[in-house]
Design a protein around this motif. Structure first.
Motif, PDB file in Angstrom:
ATOM      1  N   GLY A  48      97.250  94.161 -52.305  1.00 27.18           N
ATOM      2  CA  GLY A  48      98.687  93.941 -52.252  1.00 27.18           C
ATOM      3  C   GLY A  48      99.203  93.205 -53.464  1.00 27.18           C
ATOM      4  O   GLY A  48     100.300  93.483 -53.964  1.00 27.18           O
ATOM      5  N   LEU A  49      98.395  92.269 -53.968  1.00 27.09           N
ATOM      6  CA  LEU A  49      98.801  91.516 -55.156  1.00 27.09           C
ATOM      7  C   LEU A  49      98.808  92.401 -56.398  1.00 27.09           C
ATOM      8  O   LEU A  49      99.674  92.272 -57.265  1.00 27.09           O
ATOM      9  CB  LEU A  49      97.861  90.332 -55.350  1.00 27.09           C
ATOM     10  N   VAL A  50      97.860  93.311 -56.491  1.00 25.81           N
ATOM     11  CA  VAL A  50      97.843  94.261 -57.608  1.00 25.81           C
ATOM     12  C   VAL A  50      99.056  95.193 -57.534  1.00 25.81           C
ATOM     13  O   VAL A  50      99.612  95.608 -58.556  1.00 25.81           O
ATOM     14  CB  VAL A  50      96.533  95.069 -57.598  1.00 25.81           C
ATOM     15  N   TRP A  51      99.473  95.509 -56.308  1.00 27.45           N
ATOM     16  CA  TRP A  51     100.608  96.392 -56.130  1.00 27.45           C
ATOM     17  C   TRP A  51     101.904  95.770 -56.652  1.00 27.45           C
ATOM     18  O   TRP A  51     102.804  96.495 -57.090  1.00 27.45           O
ATOM     19  CB  TRP A  51     100.747  96.760 -54.660  1.00 27.45           C
ATOM     20  N   ALA A  52     102.017  94.446 -56.635  1.00 30.12           N
ATOM     21  CA  ALA A  52     103.266  93.789 -57.029  1.00 30.12           C
ATOM     22  C   ALA A  52     103.699  94.161 -58.451  1.00 30.12           C
ATOM     23  O   ALA A  52     104.825  94.651 -58.641  1.00 30.12           O
ATOM     24  CB  ALA A  52     103.132  92.276 -56.868  1.00 30.12           C
ATOM     25  N   PRO A  53     102.873  93.967 -59.490  1.00 29.57           N
ATOM     26  CA  PRO A  53     103.335  94.364 -60.835  1.00 29.57           C
ATOM     27  C   PRO A  53     103.458  95.869 -60.995  1.00 29.57           C
ATOM     28  O   PRO A  53     104.294  96.343 -61.777  1.00 29.57           O
ATOM     29  CB  PRO A  53     102.262  93.778 -61.762  1.00 29.57           C
ATOM     30  N   LEU A  54     102.633  96.631 -60.272  1.00 29.00           N
ATOM     31  CA  LEU A  54     102.774  98.085 -60.346  1.00 29.00           C
ATOM     32  C   LEU A  54     104.120  98.523 -59.780  1.00 29.00           C
ATOM     33  O   LEU A  54     104.786  99.402 -60.342  1.00 29.00           O
ATOM     34  CB  LEU A  54     101.633  98.754 -59.581  1.00 29.00           C
ATOM     35  N   ALA A  55     104.532  97.910 -58.665  1.00 26.80           N
ATOM     36  CA  ALA A  55     105.835  98.227 -58.087  1.00 26.80           C
ATOM     37  C   ALA A  55     106.957  97.867 -59.059  1.00 26.80           C
ATOM     38  O   ALA A  55     107.948  98.606 -59.183  1.00 26.80           O
ATOM     39  CB  ALA A  55     106.017  97.473 -56.770  1.00 26.80           C
ATOM     40  N   ALA A  56     106.808  96.729 -59.744  1.00 29.03           N
ATOM     41  CA  ALA A  56     107.825  96.331 -60.716  1.00 29.03           C
ATOM     42  C   ALA A  56     107.930  97.346 -61.850  1.00 29.03           C
ATOM     43  O   ALA A  56     109.036  97.704 -62.274  1.00 29.03           O
ATOM     44  CB  ALA A  56     107.494  94.943 -61.267  1.00 29.03           C
ATOM     45  N   GLY A  57     106.788  97.826 -62.332  1.00 30.62           N
ATOM     46  CA  GLY A  57     106.816  98.822 -63.398  1.00 30.62           C
ATOM     47  C   GLY A  57     107.455 100.130 -62.957  1.00 30.62           C
ATOM     48  O   GLY A  57     108.242 100.733 -63.696  1.00 30.62           O
ATOM     49  N   ILE A  58     107.142 100.571 -61.737  1.00 31.13           N
ATOM     50  CA  ILE A  58     107.743 101.805 -61.224  1.00 31.13           C
ATOM     51  C   ILE A  58     109.248 101.643 -61.048  1.00 31.13           C
ATOM     52  O   ILE A  58     110.035 102.545 -61.372  1.00 31.13           O
ATOM     53  CB  ILE A  58     107.077 102.196 -59.891  1.00 31.13           C
ATOM     54  N   ALA A  59     109.662 100.459 -60.550  1.00 26.57           N
ATOM     55  CA  ALA A  59     111.094 100.209 -60.363  1.00 26.57           C
ATOM     56  C   ALA A  59     111.839 100.245 -61.692  1.00 26.57           C
ATOM     57  O   ALA A  59     112.963 100.761 -61.771  1.00 26.57           O
ATOM     58  CB  ALA A  59     111.296  98.866 -59.666  1.00 26.57           C
TER      59      ALA A  59
END
Length: 251
Positions: A69-80
């Protein structure tokens, strides 16, 4: 307040002047501090908060899912941020200081479009992504994201609705894509946790040992049960005169 007469009946513009007007009355050093916080400080605080969160969750027995879940946080920011590129091109909203005079603009050189705010999108996506990994750190990240949005309006570079749009975009990407992302990242995190060299980056050694001990608990108990005791029992030779002795056999 600076330029109140230009706000008209638009609540978005009125709130812009109300918040940005605080910069006109604030000391110069405070404006410089808000400029640095809004541009770089909160993003740096987000990075430190993620490191702190990682250090904390890796000590849990369910560390692989939390780290995923923590790895997903910056990935979600990049996709956004990628999703925001066509949105900005479609809306083409100028920066507030282009259409409204009398604003205290703390950061010069902002020539791109205003809707939606990249900083607000980035901060909220990371905050909500951290919430997926750990609620306590996620709430802290969301609080930092709200502060980021306030700073962008205070600095005179975004309308309040730019910030709200960024919050909505970051939240939507982080939450709606989280199930698929976790389904891919969690097995990967578990595989890394089982490796000797990189495992400690996902799960602390003591937490990994505890988790394995719990998983192998029933087998360990079975191995030390009646069958194990029978296998380690030593037989003693009967004493002379007792049943089963050599004398009894000779007789």
């Amino acid at each position: 307040m600076a330029g109140v007469e230009s706000t008209g009946s638009n609540p978005d513009v009125s709130l812009l002047y109300d918040i940005n007007g605080l910069a006109e009355d604030a000391p110069h050093w405070f404006d410089r501090a808000m400029e640095w916080i809004g541009e770089y400080g909160i993003m740096a605080a987000m990075a430190l908060l993620m490191v702190w969160c990682w250090w904390s969750v890796r000590k849990r027995e369910d560390a692989p899912s939390a780290v995923a879940g923590l790895v997903w946080a910056p990935l979600a920011a990049g996709i956004a941020l990628l999703v925001n590129i066509p949105i900005r091109g479609f809306v083409e909203r100028p920066r507030p200081f282009v259409d409204h005079k009398g604003l205290e603009v703390l950061v010069a050189g902002k020539a791109d479009f205003s809707f939606v705010s990249d900083h607000s999108t980035l901060a909220m996506a990371i905050g909500v992504g951290m919430f997926v990994a750990n609620r306590k750190f996620g709430l802290a990240g969301i609080g930092l994201a709200l502060l980021e949005g306030f700073c962008r309006v205070y600095m005179g570079v975004h309308y309040p609705t730019d910030v709200v749009g960024g919050f909505a975009l970051g939240t939507a990407v982080a939450l709606l894509l989280a199930p698929a992302a976790m389904a891919l990242l969690t097995p990967l995190a578990r595989a890394v946790a089982d490796s000797r060299r990189a495992g400690r980056f996902v799960q602390a050694p003591e937490a990994l040992r505890s988790a394995k001990a719990r998983e192998s608990g029933p087998e360990a108990e079975a191995g030390t049960g009646i069958g194990a005791e029978a296998g380690t029992r030593t037989e003693t030779a009967p004493a002379p005169g007792q049943p089963g002795s050599d004398k009894d056999l000779a007789a």
